[in-house]
Design a protein around this motif. Structure first.
Motif, PDB file in Angstrom:
ATOM      1  N   PRO A 244      -6.934   7.993   1.021  1.00  0.00           N
ATOM      2  CA  PRO A 244      -5.963   6.960   1.377  1.00  0.00           C
ATOM      3  C   PRO A 244      -6.266   6.282   2.720  1.00  0.00           C
ATOM      4  O   PRO A 244      -6.053   5.075   2.870  1.00  0.00           O
ATOM      5  CB  PRO A 244      -4.633   7.724   1.445  1.00  0.00           C
ATOM      6  CG  PRO A 244      -4.837   8.927   0.612  1.00  0.00           C
ATOM      7  CD  PRO A 244      -6.272   9.286   0.760  1.00  0.00           C
TER       8      PRO A 244
ATOM      9  N   PHE B  35      -2.307  11.269   7.946  1.00  0.00           N
ATOM     10  CA  PHE B  35      -2.778   9.945   7.509  1.00  0.00           C
ATOM     11  C   PHE B  35      -2.806   8.973   8.679  1.00  0.00           C
ATOM     12  O   PHE B  35      -3.810   8.274   8.911  1.00  0.00           O
ATOM     13  CB  PHE B  35      -1.870   9.395   6.403  1.00  0.00           C
ATOM     14  CG  PHE B  35      -2.144   7.950   6.080  1.00  0.00           C
ATOM     15  CD1 PHE B  35      -3.107   7.622   5.140  1.00  0.00           C
ATOM     16  CD2 PHE B  35      -1.469   6.933   6.737  1.00  0.00           C
ATOM     17  CE1 PHE B  35      -3.393   6.289   4.852  1.00  0.00           C
ATOM     18  CE2 PHE B  35      -1.742   5.602   6.459  1.00  0.00           C
ATOM     19  CZ  PHE B  35      -2.706   5.283   5.513  1.00  0.00           C
TER      20      PHE B  35
ATOM     21  N   VAL C 260      -6.288  13.670   3.646  1.00  0.00           N
ATOM     22  CA  VAL C 260      -5.817  12.296   3.411  1.00  0.00           C
ATOM     23  C   VAL C 260      -6.950  11.289   3.589  1.00  0.00           C
ATOM     24  O   VAL C 260      -6.707  10.108   3.819  1.00  0.00           O
ATOM     25  CB  VAL C 260      -4.654  11.949   4.377  1.00  0.00           C
ATOM     26  CG1 VAL C 260      -3.399  12.723   4.018  1.00  0.00           C
ATOM     27  CG2 VAL C 260      -5.052  12.209   5.822  1.00  0.00           C
TER      28      VAL C 260
ATOM     29  N   ARG D 121       2.324  14.419   4.679  1.00  0.00           N
ATOM     30  CA  ARG D 121       1.023  13.764   4.700  1.00  0.00           C
ATOM     31  C   ARG D 121       0.983  12.555   5.616  1.00  0.00           C
ATOM     32  O   ARG D 121      -0.100  12.053   5.940  1.00  0.00           O
ATOM     33  CB  ARG D 121       0.633  13.344   3.269  1.00  0.00           C
ATOM     34  CG  ARG D 121       0.352  14.515   2.333  1.00  0.00           C
ATOM     35  CD  ARG D 121       0.227  14.053   0.897  1.00  0.00           C
ATOM     36  NE  ARG D 121       1.509  13.640   0.343  1.00  0.00           N
ATOM     37  CZ  ARG D 121       1.703  13.283  -0.925  1.00  0.00           C
ATOM     38  NH1 ARG D 121       0.685  13.313  -1.778  1.00  0.00           N
ATOM     39  NH2 ARG D 121       2.899  12.917  -1.352  1.00  0.00           N
TER      40      ARG D 121
ATOM     41  N   TRP E 187       4.529   7.807  -2.108  1.00  0.00           N
ATOM     42  CA  TRP E 187       5.072   8.871  -1.264  1.00  0.00           C
ATOM     43  C   TRP E 187       6.568   8.725  -1.034  1.00  0.00           C
ATOM     44  O   TRP E 187       7.200   9.636  -0.506  1.00  0.00           O
ATOM     45  CB  TRP E 187       4.346   8.895   0.084  1.00  0.00           C
ATOM     46  CG  TRP E 187       2.923   9.357  -0.003  1.00  0.00           C
ATOM     47  CD1 TRP E 187       2.284   9.814  -1.117  1.00  0.00           C
ATOM     48  CD2 TRP E 187       1.964   9.410   1.064  1.00  0.00           C
ATOM     49  NE1 TRP E 187       0.993  10.142  -0.823  1.00  0.00           N
ATOM     50  CE2 TRP E 187       0.760   9.915   0.504  1.00  0.00           C
ATOM     51  CE3 TRP E 187       1.995   9.085   2.420  1.00  0.00           C
ATOM     52  CZ2 TRP E 187      -0.394  10.087   1.265  1.00  0.00           C
ATOM     53  CZ3 TRP E 187       0.845   9.260   3.180  1.00  0.00           C
ATOM     54  CH2 TRP E 187      -0.333   9.757   2.604  1.00  0.00           C
TER      55      TRP E 187
ATOM     56  N   ALA F 215      -6.845   2.303   3.246  1.00  0.00           N
ATOM     57  CA  ALA F 215      -6.025   1.559   4.206  1.00  0.00           C
ATOM     58  C   ALA F 215      -6.886   0.800   5.211  1.00  0.00           C
ATOM     59  O   ALA F 215      -6.560  -0.331   5.598  1.00  0.00           O
ATOM     60  CB  ALA F 215      -5.083   2.515   4.940  1.00  0.00           C
TER      61      ALA F 215
ATOM     62  N   LEU G 102       0.973   4.200  -2.934  1.00  0.00           N
ATOM     63  CA  LEU G 102       0.698   5.618  -2.727  1.00  0.00           C
ATOM     64  C   LEU G 102       1.724   6.506  -3.427  1.00  0.00           C
ATOM     65  O   LEU G 102       1.425   7.637  -3.809  1.00  0.00           O
ATOM     66  CB  LEU G 102       0.697   5.943  -1.225  1.00  0.00           C
ATOM     67  CG  LEU G 102      -0.565   5.630  -0.432  1.00  0.00           C
ATOM     68  CD1 LEU G 102      -0.370   6.019   1.034  1.00  0.00           C
ATOM     69  CD2 LEU G 102      -1.768   6.362  -1.011  1.00  0.00           C
TER      70      LEU G 102
ATOM     71  N   PHE H  12       0.835  -1.206   0.000  1.00  0.00           N
ATOM     72  CA  PHE H  12       0.000   0.000   0.000  1.00  0.00           C
ATOM     73  C   PHE H  12       0.868   1.254   0.000  1.00  0.00           C
ATOM     74  O   PHE H  12       0.587   2.224  -0.705  1.00  0.00           O
ATOM     75  CB  PHE H  12      -0.913  -0.021   1.223  1.00  0.00           C
ATOM     76  CG  PHE H  12      -1.711   1.241   1.414  1.00  0.00           C
ATOM     77  CD1 PHE H  12      -2.849   1.472   0.659  1.00  0.00           C
ATOM     78  CD2 PHE H  12      -1.326   2.198   2.346  1.00  0.00           C
ATOM     79  CE1 PHE H  12      -3.590   2.642   0.829  1.00  0.00           C
ATOM     80  CE2 PHE H  12      -2.053   3.362   2.523  1.00  0.00           C
ATOM     81  CZ  PHE H  12      -3.185   3.588   1.753  1.00  0.00           C
ATOM     82  N   GLY H  13       1.937   1.228   0.805  1.00  0.00           N
ATOM     83  CA  GLY H  13       2.838   2.375   0.866  1.00  0.00           C
ATOM     84  C   GLY H  13       3.501   2.672  -0.466  1.00  0.00           C
ATOM     85  O   GLY H  13       3.577   3.835  -0.894  1.00  0.00           O
TER      86      GLY H  13
END
Length: 401
Positions: A286, A349, A283, A345, A104, A290, A102, A98-99
């Motif tokens: 997301p 989050f 956020v 963020r 980021w 999650a 995203l 998931f990270g």
């Protein structure tokens, strides 16, 4: 501090009238009376309650250790390791994926792996106590998964720190991990072979001296654990594991109750103080994704653990829902990420994700029978959720006072 206790008590009383669990209400009290919401501010600086909050976490995990018998660890260690490893593989793996999805950054993805992967030991403990499930058969794998998570946590933090801070020395990271693992081995050896000596050290007929003794040992070992790079929670848990097996174990369980409940409430109140609702809309998408990912992974992990132990859909639902909440560890990671200058963020989050699951987790655990209805039934024993077993005496047996 008095205002914090009273605010938590008032909201909890109101919540009890409509059947809400206490944990999200304690958190809500912190949000409403903290510096991040308009209106009356009871606590300007969340750090003012930091020590009391830490004591609440220590006592919650100490109590969890008291209820986790060494015999369970000896006889079910392999199953617990497999259940805990499966839980981590599913949730940490999903968090890492998931990270990266995203976009980021790599360091941010490594942080999110821990945020999505590790349950809140404090909330899980409180849920089990509030729902009367400490004596349920599925509680053993739940506690086993928490133990595996905490051991993983010690090694994960030691490895993550040099990565997110940009340090080049893997030798330093390996040294920190080795120090943490060595201290865990020392605690495990004491739990295995030092029970007799520890029992003699705390044995006394005086309740006052017993309270001072077990409280001092739990807090001291928790502090030393943190110094060695091991979460203070796992140190407190190990002390509870040791003292619960001594001749004073039953009295300690009884005497620690009011301390656990009072300072546990402060822990969740302080948790609410750190959340800024104004940051959440940026956020929100997301965070919701999650939450859905975590729900799915917890159901899968619950099914794996239930299959391993031969349980039916009821206990599987209890396992999945009890471990759903995220909390104190995620906030630690948010602090580390902010200090390392990672994506701005991350902090909102993590706050939004934790807040939703801190509320959803206890509610889901209290209504796990709805989840059990849609899970596959493999015909294992204990196919229905078991709550408050002490309130269901067998036919012909008078109820206990």
């Amino acid at each position: 501090m008095g205002g914090a206790f009273l605010a938590a008590a008032v909201l909890a009383r109101l919540g009890a009238r409509i059947g809400l669990p206490t944990i999200p209400l304690f958190i809500l009290a912190g949000i409403l009376l903290g510096p991040n919401t308009p209106g009356f501010v009871l606590v300007d600086d969340p750090h003012e309650l930091e020590m009391l909050s830490a004591l609440g976490l220590v006592l919650l995990l100490f109590y969890l250790g008291l209820e986790f018998h060494l015999d369970d660890l000896k006889t079910g260690g392999r199953k617990m390791a497999i259940a805990g490893g499966s839980y981590l593989a599913l949730n940490v793996g999903a968090g890492l994926a998931f990270g990266f999805a995203l976009g980021w950054g790599t360091s941010e993805a490594l942080v999110l792996a821990g945020v999505l992967g590790i349950s809140s030991s404090a909330i899980v403990t409180k849920v089990l106590v509030d729902l009367g499930r400490i004596g349920n058969p599925e509680t053993k794998p739940i506690l086993g998964i928490i133990v595996v998570e905490d051991i993983f946590l010690a090694l994960y933090l030691a490895a993550l720190q040099p990565v997110i801070s940009g340090a080049d020395s893997m030798g330093a990271a390996a040294l920190d991990a080795g120090k943490a693992f060595g201290f865990l081995l020392l605690l495990a050896a004491l739990a295995r072979w030092g029970i007799g000596v520890i029992g003699k050290l705390v044995a006394t007929r005086d309740n006052e001296l017993l309270v001072i003794s077990f409280l001092g040992i739990a807090v001291f070992v928790a502090g030393v654990s943190e110094w060695f790079g091991v979460a203070d929670a796992i140190g407190a848990f190990m002390v509870g594991l040791m003292l619960g097996s001594t001749s004073s174990g039953d009295r300690i369980r009884e005497l620690v109750h009011p301390l656990r409940d009072a300072f546990g409430a402060i822990f969740f109140f302080a948790f609410g103080l750190s959340i800024d609702p104004g940051d959440l809309p940026t956020v929100l998408v997301p965070v919701l994704i999650a939450v859905v990912v975590t729900l799915a992974m917890n159901v899968l992990a619950g099914l794996v653990a239930a299959r391993l132990y031969g349980f039916g859909p009821g206990p599987a639902a209890n396992i999945a829902s009890a471990l759903l909440a995220r909390g104190e560890f995620a906030l630690i990671l948010a602090t580390m990420a902010a200090g390392a200058g990672l994506d701005d963020r991350l902090a909102p989050f993590i706050a939004g994700y934790v807040l939703i699951l801190a509320v959803l987790g206890p509610l889901a655990a209290g209504n796990s029978h709805w989840l059990a209805r849609v899970l596959p039934d493999r015909g294992g024993p204990a196919a229905q959720p078991q709550e408050h077993p002490q309130a269901q005496p067998q036919k012909g047996t008078p109820p206990r006072d």
